[in-house]
Design a protein around this motif. Sequence first.
Motif, PDB file in Angstrom:
ATOM      1  N   MET A 215       0.741  -1.176  -0.153  1.00  0.00           N
ATOM      2  CA  MET A 215      -0.136   0.114  -0.041  1.00  0.00           C
ATOM      3  C   MET A 215       0.880   1.242  -0.030  1.00  0.00           C
ATOM      4  SD  MET A 215      -1.015   0.315   3.890  1.00  0.00           S
ATOM      5  CE  MET A 215      -1.568  -1.744   4.401  1.00  0.00           C
ATOM      6  N   GLY A 216       2.161   1.285  -0.251  1.00  0.00           N
ATOM      7  CA  GLY A 216       3.025   2.355  -0.566  1.00  0.00           C
ATOM      8  C   GLY A 216       2.616   3.594  -1.055  1.00  0.00           C
ATOM      9  N   PRO A 217       1.935   3.466  -2.096  1.00  0.00           N
ATOM     10  CA  PRO A 217       1.547   4.642  -2.917  1.00  0.00           C
ATOM     11  C   PRO A 217       0.316   5.386  -2.292  1.00  0.00           C
ATOM     12  CG  PRO A 217       1.907   2.775  -4.436  1.00  0.00           C
ATOM     13  CD  PRO A 217       2.116   2.139  -3.191  1.00  0.00           C
ATOM     14  N   GLN A 218      -0.333   4.523  -1.566  1.00  0.00           N
ATOM     15  CA  GLN A 218      -1.376   5.037  -0.782  1.00  0.00           C
ATOM     16  C   GLN A 218      -1.087   5.746   0.619  1.00  0.00           C
ATOM     17  OE1 GLN A 218      -3.577   1.405  -0.807  1.00  0.00           O
ATOM     18  NE2 GLN A 218      -5.292   2.590  -1.519  1.00  0.00           N
ATOM     19  N   VAL A 219       0.093   5.234   1.111  1.00  0.00           N
ATOM     20  CA  VAL A 219       0.656   5.813   2.580  1.00  0.00           C
ATOM     21  C   VAL A 219       1.014   7.070   2.475  1.00  0.00           C
ATOM     22  CG1 VAL A 219       2.163   5.205   4.266  1.00  0.00           C
ATOM     23  CG2 VAL A 219       1.044   3.509   3.414  1.00  0.00           C
ATOM     24  N   ALA A 220       1.825   7.372   1.336  1.00  0.00           N
ATOM     25  CA  ALA A 220       2.552   8.645   1.461  1.00  0.00           C
ATOM     26  C   ALA A 220       1.546   9.956   1.256  1.00  0.00           C
ATOM     27  CB  ALA A 220       3.460   8.866   0.080  1.00  0.00           C
ATOM     28  N   PRO A 221       0.288   9.953   0.269  1.00  0.00           N
ATOM     29  CA  PRO A 221      -0.466  11.277   0.393  1.00  0.00           C
ATOM     30  C   PRO A 221      -1.419  11.165   1.657  1.00  0.00           C
ATOM     31  CG  PRO A 221      -1.101   9.381  -1.011  1.00  0.00           C
ATOM     32  CD  PRO A 221       0.291   8.951  -0.581  1.00  0.00           C
ATOM     33  N   ALA A 222      -1.596   9.802   2.456  1.00  0.00           N
ATOM     34  CA  ALA A 222      -2.684   9.899   3.544  1.00  0.00           C
ATOM     35  C   ALA A 222      -1.867  10.190   4.700  1.00  0.00           C
ATOM     36  CB  ALA A 222      -2.950   8.399   3.633  1.00  0.00           C
ATOM     37  N   LEU A 223      -0.682   9.707   4.910  1.00  0.00           N
ATOM     38  CA  LEU A 223       0.109  10.029   6.152  1.00  0.00           C
ATOM     39  C   LEU A 223       1.282  10.780   6.232  1.00  0.00           C
ATOM     40  CD1 LEU A 223      -0.162   6.261   7.390  1.00  0.00           C
ATOM     41  CD2 LEU A 223      -1.500   8.476   8.370  1.00  0.00           C
ATOM     42  N   GLY A 224       1.886  11.200   4.957  1.00  0.00           N
ATOM     43  CA  GLY A 224       2.939  12.154   4.827  1.00  0.00           C
ATOM     44  C   GLY A 224       4.336  11.490   4.784  1.00  0.00           C
ATOM     45  N   PHE A 225       4.355  10.101   4.599  1.00  0.00           N
ATOM     46  CA  PHE A 225       5.697   9.523   4.555  1.00  0.00           C
ATOM     47  C   PHE A 225       5.591   8.313   3.404  1.00  0.00           C
ATOM     48  CE2 PHE A 225       3.894   6.941   7.786  1.00  0.00           C
ATOM     49  CZ  PHE A 225       4.279   5.677   7.618  1.00  0.00           C
ATOM     50  N   ASP A 226       6.649   8.078   2.813  1.00  0.00           N
ATOM     51  CA  ASP A 226       6.739   6.927   1.848  1.00  0.00           C
ATOM     52  C   ASP A 226       7.674   5.726   2.445  1.00  0.00           C
ATOM     53  OD1 ASP A 226       6.956   5.104  -0.134  1.00  0.00           O
ATOM     54  OD2 ASP A 226       7.490   6.552  -1.637  1.00  0.00           O
ATOM     55  N   PRO A 227       7.205   4.886   2.975  1.00  0.00           N
ATOM     56  CA  PRO A 227       7.991   3.763   3.360  1.00  0.00           C
ATOM     57  C   PRO A 227       9.180   3.322   2.516  1.00  0.00           C
ATOM     58  CG  PRO A 227       5.610   3.087   3.780  1.00  0.00           C
ATOM     59  CD  PRO A 227       5.530   4.325   2.874  1.00  0.00           C
ATOM     60  N   ALA A 228       8.936   3.442   1.231  1.00  0.00           N
ATOM     61  CA  ALA A 228      10.131   3.002   0.354  1.00  0.00           C
ATOM     62  C   ALA A 228      11.380   3.832   0.453  1.00  0.00           C
ATOM     63  CB  ALA A 228       9.555   2.725  -1.113  1.00  0.00           C
ATOM     64  N   LYS A 229      10.896   5.141   0.902  1.00  0.00           N
ATOM     65  CA  LYS A 229      12.156   6.252   0.728  1.00  0.00           C
ATOM     66  C   LYS A 229      12.514   6.452   2.163  1.00  0.00           C
ATOM     67  CE  LYS A 229       9.998   8.449  -3.373  1.00  0.00           C
ATOM     68  NZ  LYS A 229       9.551   9.548  -3.850  1.00  0.00           N
ATOM     69  N   THR A 230      12.252   5.597   3.150  1.00  0.00           N
ATOM     70  CA  THR A 230      12.896   5.773   4.341  1.00  0.00           C
ATOM     71  C   THR A 230      14.405   5.053   4.502  1.00  0.00           C
ATOM     72  OG1 THR A 230      12.030   3.681   5.224  1.00  0.00           O
ATOM     73  CG2 THR A 230      10.797   5.811   5.486  1.00  0.00           C
TER      74      THR A 230
END
Length: 352
Positions: free
Chosen positions: A101-116
């Motif tokens: 669900m990475g593409p949905q997490v970033a706009p919803a929560l403000g961070f992208d798990p794949a870019k940490t």
Amino acid sequence: MAARTRRSGRSGRRGRIAGGLVPTLATLLMLAGTAACGDDSHDAGSTGLRGALDGVRDDASTRGWFEYGDTAAIAKANGGTATTGPYGALLGTGYPDLAAMGPQVAPALGFDPAKTNEAWSAGRPPQQGGVIAGGFDKGAVVGKLKELGGKPDPTAASVYRLRADNELSFDDALARKLPSVVDHFNAVRVADRQIGYGSTLLGADLSRGGARLGADPTARALAECLDRPLAAVLTDRAGGGEQPSGPRIAVGVTGKAGVPGTNVLCVARESEQAARAEADRLRGVFTGGEPTAQGVPWNAMLTDVRAEVVGTNVAKITARSAGSVRTGVFVKALNDMSLARIFAGGPPGRES
């Protein structure tokens, strides 16, 4: 009004690493010290495996499953985030529940798990939780949480509550941003360089409690055996099932860009003599014709198999992936029943 329901546990881990050891277990963990408030003393931008273990409480749940991924190093070694790359099978390690669900997490929560920078997760439902370290803007994340109606938890000021522990909603603000079955963000802990998340407060703050997993001698010995892995899993369920079974083990991958990855398996035994016997046994398994759970001989999966004893009682196996086999053989084998066959002769209890 938002439709809500309470759940005693999740139906199992979802994401890239699936189908392995962590079972669905709805028993709440009643452990001394878990009511103590967490703090930011473990908050760090770059920790490594051993640093991550130092930030996780030591209890029956976290010993059951601890998973770590050096997210930035995996992407660098892989030459990007293409799953077809040489380390592509490791992408999503440390945050398997969020990978899909990475593409949905970033706009919803403000961070992208794949870019940490790094990510790790630990425990079994309902207290399972995760951490991402670095690669996000704290203000942006807090702003998104407030937009979703998040409020500081009365017992932990750094934790924002979107729902009660183990609660699901089908039409609240979070459900409208993410799939309605998602409860990973019921509680979100936001520190300067780390974000913790989970369906419960204990999941969102894996540091809450007394002793840390990194202080346990066996966990520390296994981490030292893995050295500086790109990806790693530690578990005491190598033999499968919902209770500790088989030896405590760690699997992982080391490597870097332009260099074939090394598959690593570390097994803690009761003595140096037992570890030497285990190292010899495992080398025979992996170089012989014994099959994996999928019926493929281990010697068709692995090459350059080496065995040794490190520390006082840890058997260490290293091997390259054979031919076109992807790096991460032992990590995959932990999830697909193959290692359970070796250590106990039965399938793991974790659901896909």
